[in-house]
Design an enzyme around this catalytic site. Structure first.
Site, short mmCIF file in Angstrom:
data_model
loop_
_atom_site.label_atom_id
_atom_site.label_comp_id
_atom_site.label_asym_id
_atom_site.label_seq_id
_atom_site.Cartn_x
_atom_site.Cartn_y
_atom_site.Cartn_z
N GLU A 61 -6.88 -7.48 -0.45
CA GLU A 61 -7.40 -7.46 0.92
C GLU A 61 -8.87 -7.12 0.91
OE1 GLU A 61 -5.20 -5.02 3.70
OE2 GLU A 61 -3.29 -5.66 2.84
N GLU B 263 0.82 -1.22 0.00
CA GLU B 263 0.00 0.00 0.00
C GLU B 263 0.84 1.26 0.00
OE1 GLU B 263 -2.85 -0.11 3.22
OE2 GLU B 263 -4.23 -1.27 2.00
#
Ligand code: GAL
Length: 817
Positions: free
Chosen positions: A250, A181
């Site tokens: 995710e 991320e």
């Protein structure tokens, strides 16, 4: 044998090993292509250090039974390299074994090396020693950092290669991730961040692992890697390269918890809705974060202030039990999705908007003419009745997706749950009998004995390591005869401070960053101040999170005039003595096999002290060898750390009470999820029970040790098992309702059974206006006395009934014992 033949044999053997077992991983926009097979991949995260090797086979098998194709995990740098170039891959850090078990179960693996993980893991997985290398800057174009990152990444890749873990070598790993991320936080790093991100991709590709690399939340990822999405919903995400498959690394299936917070829950219906929408809109790979959350043993919880439990409301609960109905509802979703796999990975997609938030997506395989449809209703409150003419009529509840096999038969709807809800119960196992105790010895510390000195207030990370939460700062100073009273003022960056003046505890405070102020009396001329600073998990997320201060970093620490507020003495640049950790930790008082703790005097007084800060408690207990998971109920304790037979259960903190408000018995699955939406456990300690994995226990005497920081009462501490207590089923006509208990217990009674239009709420079902007669006796006959039973929900089973409603369901509530 001649040399020639030996060489020939060796060549053909290595050829056999590499070429016969190598699995080719390719992809395009519509599929992951495994050895030529066009696949959609259903995956779930299980972090190996958050359980034990003894739990792994069962967790993996339950993931497989739940319909997953793959298991994903991060690698956690700080536990593997606790000191620079000293590695540990033993016990629950043996990730190679974890992937081998995944392969043995017939599943694929996804390896997220990072090596920055985030994951609510202390310091995001970075070792603290890394922070202390001069000149280092994390996650940017810094040569020192990049060098360390490359060394560790290469170490992990090489371990995988040696064990032939990559699919290209015949192993289970089909994808690998670099960074994590970074796109979310890279802005403040400017051009250096972009250069770093490109370097990450190049460095990863150069590792030559033979399977694709991914980067999550990285819209500007170079085309050599696949950028992927993380979030509660990723249906509207598209990769930056039109040739890349749409991957969701995710899918937050619940959320994590912090000390003082309530328990978050995400419904099975909403999770299933998000997954079905993702595949409706061209998804190729989806990974639940988490499939099993597990436990933050030791000091691994991130933060600050992440709880020891990392349950996450995942399909497998913290202890490895099935979290029902989530596990079962998603299992049925996976089966339905797989029925369309060939068509959606080979097909052409068209979507028709039917108005009011309803979409019909049709996948058509032009070669075979086969079709597969998704009929979704994204309205948050209005149900839809859809007439598809010759393809049938469908009731699509608000915020749901129906999966239509052949585009004319509903095989699944995300809002219609046909599997059991399990209500877990805790059963008493062993109460703890007699306790012995010992104070944390602090004489030396309070006298200013320590490991080293510095003429400033150091950051806790710089002075200490992640091996202890505790750092002592001690200084002495002289005052003139006139100054008898003052206010001690300490600025701390968190999370807890215990202040001692002239060896006496004068107060505590906690918070993320705070100012502690307390009136104190001084002696003439010499005084000593000792500040015990306590961290509760190091920050794991954000731009530059690694340089956020910890402890009494820089202070200031001052004496202030109570009347005028003027500074009497600024102690910040005094000579401070630092002591890392507790004496009890150094002696390993928690470990029954510790040589250093041998001969340590434990007191066995009639009354065990209550409310006494800085105290160690010890007891022994026996555990019968049932199979249900074991927990220790630490009711009555304050804050500290617990160990069983020397194994850490993690931090405990019973005085952190969850908000009294915001919980309700029901939860509307409709509408976008947020972590505050469906919470439970209001007004109770955030975490009262602590997992004691079975492998920590033995048949004889077991030892529980608690270190209590603030003051607690161990007399009510007890051991319990967790199992299924009540099961409720609420299945639609046409489905099969399966009910099951756990751990050898059986269905002992049916508390409620009705086939009709009853009102649903597990624990308090109520009959509707019309229902079949004899339902109770039929269900009793099929289920009582069995560990598992299944009932076809149809007129055939409950024949000749007077249940007339069109929305007929079978509701059953049964007790396991
Ligand atoms: C993501 C992160 C994960 C985890 C998750 C929240 O941002 O990539 O590692 O921290 O959030 O549980």
């Amino acid at each position: 044998m001649s040399r020639f033949f030996i060489v020939l044999l060796a060549i053909s053997f290595s050829f056999l090993c590499s070429s016969s077992s190598a699995i080719q991983i390719d992809y395009d926009a519509n599929a992951v292509i495994i050895d030529g097979q066009r696949r959609i991949i259903l995956s779930g995260a299980i972090h190996y250090p958050r359980s034990t090797p003894q739990m792994w086979p069962d967790l993996i098998q339950k993931a497989k039974n739940g319909g997953l194709d793959a298991i994903e995990t991060y690698i956690f740098w700080n536990v593997h390299e606790p000191r620079r170039r000293e590695y540990d891959f033993t016990g629950n850090l043996d990730f190679v074994k974890f992937f081998q078990l995944i392969q043995q179960a017939g599943l694929y693996g996804i390896l997220r090396i990072g090596p920055y993980a985030c994951a609510e893991w202390t310091y995001g997985g970075f070792p603290v020693w890394l922070h202390n290398i001069p000149g280092i800057e994390f996650r940017t174009n810094n040569e020192i950092y990049k060098n360390e990152m490359q060394i560790f990444t290469t170490k992990i890749v090489n371990l995988c290669k040696e064990a032939k873990l990559f699919a290209s070598q015949g192993g289970p790993i089909i994808l690998a991730q670099i960074e994590n991320e970074y796109g979310n936080i890279m802005g403040p790093y400017g051009g250096a961040g972009v250069a770093y991100m490109n370097w990450c991709a190049e460095m990863a590709i150069a590792q030559n692992i033979g399977v694709p690399w991914i980067m999550c939340q990285q819209d500007n990822a170079p085309r050599s890697v696949i950028n992927t999405c993380n979030g509660y919903y990723c249906d509207s995400f598209n990769p930056n390269n039109p040739k890349s498959p749409k991957m969701w690394t995710e899918n937050w299936i619940g959320w994590f918890k912090k000390w003082g917070e309530r328990d978050p829950h995400r419904t099975a219906e909403d999770t299933a809705f998000a997954v079905a929408r993702f595949f409706q809109r061209g998804g190729v790979l989806q990974n639940y974060y988490m499939y099993h959350g597990g436990t933050n043993f030791g000091l691994t919880a991130g933060g600050p202030l992440i709880t020891t439990s990392y349950d996450y409301d995942a399909p497998l609960d913290e202890y490895g039990n099935l979290n029902q109905p989530k596990w079962g509802h998603l299992k049925q979703l996976h089966a339905a999705l797989k029925l369309g796999e060939k068509i959606i990975t080979n097909g052409v997609q068209t979507t028709k908007n039917l108005g009011n938030g309803v979409d019909l997506t049709t996948y058509t395989n032009n070669a075979t003419g086969e079709r597969f449809c998704y009929l979704s209703n994204i309205d948050g409150s209005k149900d839809a009745n859809i007439d598809l003419q010759q393809e049938g009529k469908y009731f699509v509840p608000a915020w749901s997706v129906s999966i239509l096999e052949g585009c004319n038969k509903e095989i699944y709807n995300t809002a219609k749950v046909n599997v059991q809800t399990s209500i877990m119960v805790k059963k008493p196992l062993t109460a703890t009998a007699s306790w012995s105790w010992t104070p944390e010895i602090m004489k030396d510390t309070l006298h200013g004995k320590g490991n080293f000195t510095a003429s400033k207030l150091l950051d806790q990370k710089q002075a200490s390591s992640e091996s202890s939460d505790y750092l002592w700062y001690t200084t002495s100073f002289n005052i003139n005869a006139k100054t008898k009273n003052a206010i001690l003022s300490v600025n701390s960056s968190g999370e807890v401070l215990h202040a001692y003046v002239n060896k006496k505890l004068i107060g505590d405070q906690m918070g993320n960053t705070f100012q502690f102020q307390k009136p104190i009396s001084l002696k003439h001329p010499k005084n000593t101040i000792t500040l015990l600073s306590v961290t509760v998990g190091l920050q794991n997320y954000g731009s530059f999170f690694d340089v956020q201060p910890n402890g009494i970093s820089g202070g200031p620490v001052k004496l202030i005039d109570a009347k005028t507020n003027a500074t009497l003495l600024d102690l910040s640049s005094n000579l401070w003595t630092y002591k890392i950790g507790l004496n009890g930790e150094a002696k390993r008082l928690f470990d029954p096999n510790s040589k250093k703790a041998k001969g340590h005097a434990w007191f066995t007084t009639k009354q065990v002290p209550k409310g006494r800060p800085m105290t160690w408690y010890k007891t022994s207990f026996k555990v019968p060898q049932y199979t249900d998971p074991v927990v220790v109920d630490l009711q009555g304790m304050g804050k500290g750390h617990a160990w069983v037979n020397g194994n850490s259960l993690g931090r405990f903190w019973l005085t952190q009470i969850a908000d009294l408000n915001g919980c309700s018995a029901t939860c509307d699955y409709r509408g976008g999820y947020s972590a505050n939406k469906c919470v439970s456990n209001c007004g109770n300690p955030s975490q009262r029970w602590y997992h004691v994995p079975r492998s920590f226990l033995n048949n004889g005497d077991n030892t529980l040790v608690l270190f209590e920081e603030f003051g607690g009462d161990p007399s009510n501490v007890s051991f319990q098992t967790i199992t299924v207590g009540t099961v409720c089923g609420n299945a639609y006509e046409g489905s099969t309702l399966e009910l099951s208990c756990q751990g050898g217990s059986k269905i002992m009674g049916i508390e409620f059974a009705s086939f009709g239009d009853h009102h649903e709420l597990c624990g308090s079902f109520s009959k509707g206006s019309s229902e079949a007669i004899n339902t109770l006796s039929i269900v009793q006959k099929v289920c009582v006395g069995k560990g598992i039973c299944s009932i076809e929900v149809s007129d055939k089973t409950f024949g000749g009934n007077n249940a007339t409603s069109s929305d007929r369901r079978l509701a059953v509530q049964a007790v396991c014992s």
